[in-house]
Design an enzyme around this catalytic site. Structure first.
Site, PDB file in Angstrom:
ATOM      1  N   GLY A  78     -22.487   3.534  -3.170  1.00 35.47           N
ATOM      2  CA  GLY A  78     -21.395   3.910  -4.064  1.00 35.47           C
ATOM      3  C   GLY A  78     -21.113   2.795  -5.056  1.00 35.47           C
ATOM      4  CG  ASN A  79     -17.493   0.881  -7.776  1.00 37.74           C
ATOM      5  OD1 ASN A  79     -17.095  -0.206  -7.338  1.00 37.74           O
ATOM      6  ND2 ASN A  79     -17.554   1.121  -9.065  1.00 37.74           N
ATOM      7  N   GLY A 106     -24.656   2.185   2.285  1.00 37.78           N
ATOM      8  CA  GLY A 106     -23.858   2.779   1.212  1.00 37.78           C
ATOM      9  C   GLY A 106     -24.586   2.667  -0.113  1.00 37.78           C
ATOM     10  CE  LYS A 157      -4.549   0.382   0.263  1.00 34.21           C
ATOM     11  NZ  LYS A 157      -5.486  -0.570  -0.301  1.00 34.21           N
TER      12      LYS A 157
HETATM   13  P1  NAD Z   1     -17.809   5.027  -2.786  1.00 31.56           P
HETATM   14  O1  NAD Z   1     -17.080   6.236  -2.367  1.00 31.56           O
HETATM   15  O2  NAD Z   1     -18.128   4.820  -4.230  1.00 31.56           O
HETATM   16  O3  NAD Z   1     -19.200   4.913  -1.973  1.00 31.56           O
HETATM   17  C1  NAD Z   1     -19.271   5.035  -0.597  1.00 31.56           C
HETATM   18  C2  NAD Z   1     -20.746   5.107  -0.227  1.00 31.56           C
HETATM   19  O4  NAD Z   1     -20.856   5.098   1.194  1.00 31.56           O
HETATM   20  C3  NAD Z   1     -21.460   6.369  -0.712  1.00 31.56           C
HETATM   21  O5  NAD Z   1     -22.771   6.055  -1.096  1.00 31.56           O
HETATM   22  C4  NAD Z   1     -21.472   7.243   0.545  1.00 31.56           C
HETATM   23  O6  NAD Z   1     -22.535   8.190   0.537  1.00 31.56           O
HETATM   24  C5  NAD Z   1     -21.708   6.173   1.591  1.00 31.56           C
HETATM   25  N1  NAD Z   1     -21.389   6.597   2.950  1.00 31.56           N
HETATM   26  C6  NAD Z   1     -20.312   7.286   3.401  1.00 31.56           C
HETATM   27  N2  NAD Z   1     -20.425   7.495   4.723  1.00 31.56           N
HETATM   28  C7  NAD Z   1     -21.591   6.901   5.106  1.00 31.56           C
HETATM   29  C8  NAD Z   1     -22.272   6.751   6.342  1.00 31.56           C
HETATM   30  N3  NAD Z   1     -21.772   7.258   7.465  1.00 31.56           N
HETATM   31  N4  NAD Z   1     -23.448   6.086   6.368  1.00 31.56           N
HETATM   32  C9  NAD Z   1     -23.962   5.570   5.231  1.00 31.56           C
HETATM   33  N5  NAD Z   1     -23.382   5.670   4.030  1.00 31.56           N
HETATM   34  C10 NAD Z   1     -22.205   6.330   3.985  1.00 31.56           C
HETATM   35  O7  NAD Z   1     -16.948   3.816  -2.206  1.00 31.56           O
HETATM   36  P2  NAD Z   1     -16.888   2.313  -2.723  1.00 31.56           P
HETATM   37  O8  NAD Z   1     -15.836   2.201  -3.751  1.00 31.56           O
HETATM   38  O9  NAD Z   1     -18.263   1.812  -3.002  1.00 31.56           O
HETATM   39  O10 NAD Z   1     -16.303   1.598  -1.418  1.00 31.56           O
HETATM   40  C11 NAD Z   1     -17.122   1.266  -0.309  1.00 31.56           C
HETATM   41  C12 NAD Z   1     -16.313   0.420   0.671  1.00 31.56           C
HETATM   42  O11 NAD Z   1     -15.809  -0.736  -0.001  1.00 31.56           O
HETATM   43  C13 NAD Z   1     -15.076   1.095   1.274  1.00 31.56           C
HETATM   44  O12 NAD Z   1     -14.877   0.562   2.577  1.00 31.56           O
HETATM   45  C14 NAD Z   1     -13.945   0.617   0.367  1.00 31.56           C
HETATM   46  O13 NAD Z   1     -12.691   0.654   1.046  1.00 31.56           O
HETATM   47  C15 NAD Z   1     -14.394  -0.817   0.143  1.00 31.56           C
HETATM   48  N6  NAD Z   1     -13.813  -1.420  -1.049  1.00 31.56           N
HETATM   49  C16 NAD Z   1     -14.003  -0.882  -2.285  1.00 31.56           C
HETATM   50  C17 NAD Z   1     -13.451  -1.493  -3.401  1.00 31.56           C
HETATM   51  C18 NAD Z   1     -13.676  -0.965  -4.794  1.00 31.56           C
HETATM   52  O14 NAD Z   1     -13.237  -1.620  -5.737  1.00 31.56           O
HETATM   53  N7  NAD Z   1     -14.362   0.138  -4.979  1.00 31.56           N
HETATM   54  C19 NAD Z   1     -12.667  -2.665  -3.244  1.00 31.56           C
HETATM   55  C20 NAD Z   1     -12.501  -3.207  -1.973  1.00 31.56           C
HETATM   56  C21 NAD Z   1     -13.087  -2.573  -0.883  1.00 31.56           C
END
Ligand code: NAD
Length: 427
Positions: A220-221, A218, A106
């Site tokens: 997000g992605n 959540g 990392k």
């Molecule tokens: P993102 O930024 O696309 O989405 C995050 C979502 O969480 C958003 O909808 C945001 O509004 C919501 N959020 C933030 N704070 C919040 C709260 N207090 N209560 C409710 N919702 C809240 O992020 P992502 O890429 O979807 O990642 C989400 C999680 O998955 C993270 O922990 C990330 O580390 C983990 N992750 C992501 C990936 C990836 O490929 N994107 C891979 C492994 C792990």
């Protein structure tokens, strides 16, 4: 979040427990509870006002016995070396549990990209590579995007690497845009990977996906793609939540007969924030964000942030919940984990459940190294095979040893890395 929380202490505590269970030799314990290599460096950037500013950069390579190290680069104003160390260690276990030939790393730069111009960000990316060029690369350590870094940042980094080495090395970095070395399916990979494991867990519990409902923290992605595939398989999501920037609170949006993914996506910004007024117009019930965990559903999917299932709210989990699939990294505190275990809920631990992302990054690297790119169907079907195999290995071990799935996943992952170290004669 607890101010004294130190992610590296947690990561080491988790490792120590598994090392005891595996009865690892002292040398293996000593080697694996610390990073193999660590780089701390300064990156001078000539800013737009013509003054030079020095940024602090890091790269931690926790272990590379299984193959070149792999892990993201984060841009964050509060980045600490201990967070980077913990995340590097977790990457080692994540790559190992899905059985991909990569180690864990990392990196980061202490900065807030919101306060930097495009030119300054480009200089920062190029500066990071100039400091690290001798110690990263397709056969050594392959960076990727992470918090606040994008495909554009990765392309600037790759370009600098190629300028330094005078050739094309598309496999040196992943997370590149599609068409310039990126892999199809990467956007879907984490969410889809999560649902491949959910599908397998339900199969094992002899529950039909069509007979289940889910509540998702959540939007997000990860959450959106997980919902897309879960819906395709016949499951119904009744609630999603998000962070509401304007009010500084989290909110949940519920439709008990099932949310409609496409209509919610139309009223969601690029950061996964849902427009409250428009959601009300569409007939969604608006609840406090914390409500996501109290729903009368079979499946809970935390896909937002760390430490969201705690000792305080774990007791409000409905007796109907059969499965928790951790999309986010570290969503469950150690105390909450005990409660989930006692309740007998099937848990798919984060570093297995969300490993679809790194698995697809590995596919991107393979495609880049061979300069031959696969169709999206091919990528996703290979992803399904990898995630399914990993899930079955963990679940078989959990059944055989009558242990919790999180412990089984750790045992499998740590054991593979420890064996690789010892076979190489390192320990
Ligand atoms: P993102 O930024 O696309 O989405 C995050 C979502 O969480 C958003 O909808 C945001 O509004 C919501 N959020 C933030 N704070 C919040 C709260 N207090 N209560 C409710 N919702 C809240 O992020 P992502 O890429 O979807 O990642 C989400 C999680 O998955 C993270 O922990 C990330 O580390 C983990 N992750 C992501 C990936 C990836 O490929 N994107 C891979 C492994 C792990």
């Amino acid at each position: 979040m607890n101010k004294t929380y130190n992610a590296f202490d947690t990561a080491r505590e988790q490792f120590d427990k598994i090392a005891e269970l595996l009865d690892l030799e002292q040398a293996s314990k000593d080697l694996l509870r610390e990073p193999l290599r660590e780089f701390h460096f300064s990156i001078p950037v000539r800013m737009d006002d013509n003054k030079v500013k020095i940024f602090k950069g890091f790269r931690v390579q926790h272990n590379d016995a299984l193959g070149p190290a792999k892990g993201g680069i984060r841009f964050h104003p509060q980045e600490t070396i201990d967070t980077v160390r913990a995340l590097a260690m977790w990457m080692t276990w994540k790559c190992s549990v899905v059985d991909i030939p990569l180690g864990g790393a990392k990196g980061g730069i202490i900065c807030d990209p919101h306060n930097l111009s495009q030119r300054e960000q480009e200089q920062l990316c190029r500066g990071w590579v100039r400091q690290m060029a001798r110690n990263v690369g397709p056969l050594i350590d392959i960076p990727a995007p992470d918090v606040m870094t994008t495909g554009q940042h990765m392309l600037w980094m790759l370009d600098e690497y190629e300028v330094i080495y005078g050739g094309k090395y598309p496999g040196a970095i992943t997370g590149k845009p599609v068409g310039i070395g990126g892999s199809l399916g990467r956007i879907e990979a984490t969410g889809y990977g999560l649902i491949f494991t959910v599908r397998e867990a339900l199969r094992e519990m002899e529950i039909r996906v069509e007979d289940t409902k889910a509540s998702v923290q959540g939007f997000g992605n990860v959450a959106q793609h997980a919902i897309e595939l879960y819906n395709k398989l016949g499951g119904k999501v009744i609630l999603v939540s998000c962070w509401d920037q304007d009010s500084g609170k989290s909110r949940a949006y519920r439709k008990t007969d099932g949310i409609i993914l496409k209509e919610l996506q139309k009223i969601t910004d690029n950061f996964g924030g849902i427009n409250k007024e428009k959601a009300i117009e569409l007939g969604y019930e608006v609840l406090p964000g914390e409500a996501w965990i109290e729903q009368d559903v079979e499946i809970l999917i935390p896909a937002a942030l760390e430490n969201s299932i705690t000792a305080e709210n774990a007791s409000s989990i409905s007796d109907n919940v059969k499965l928790i699939a951790e999309g986010a990294n570290g969503p469950t505190t150690i105390e909450a984990d005990r409660i989930i275990k006692e309740k007998g809920i099937f848990l798919i631990p984060d570093f297995l459940a969300n490993a679809g992302g790194v698995t697809c990054s590995y596919f991107e690297q393979v495609q880049s190294n061979t300069n031959y790119f696969w169709s999206k169907e091919e990528v996703l079907s290979k992803l399904d095979a990898k995630m399914t195999d990993a899930f079955i290995s963990v679940s078989d071990l959990a059944k055989k040893q009558k242990i919790y799935t999180r412990d089984a996943a750790y045992i499998l992952a740590v054991d593979r890395v420890a064996r690789a170290c010892s076979s190489r004669g390192w320990t």
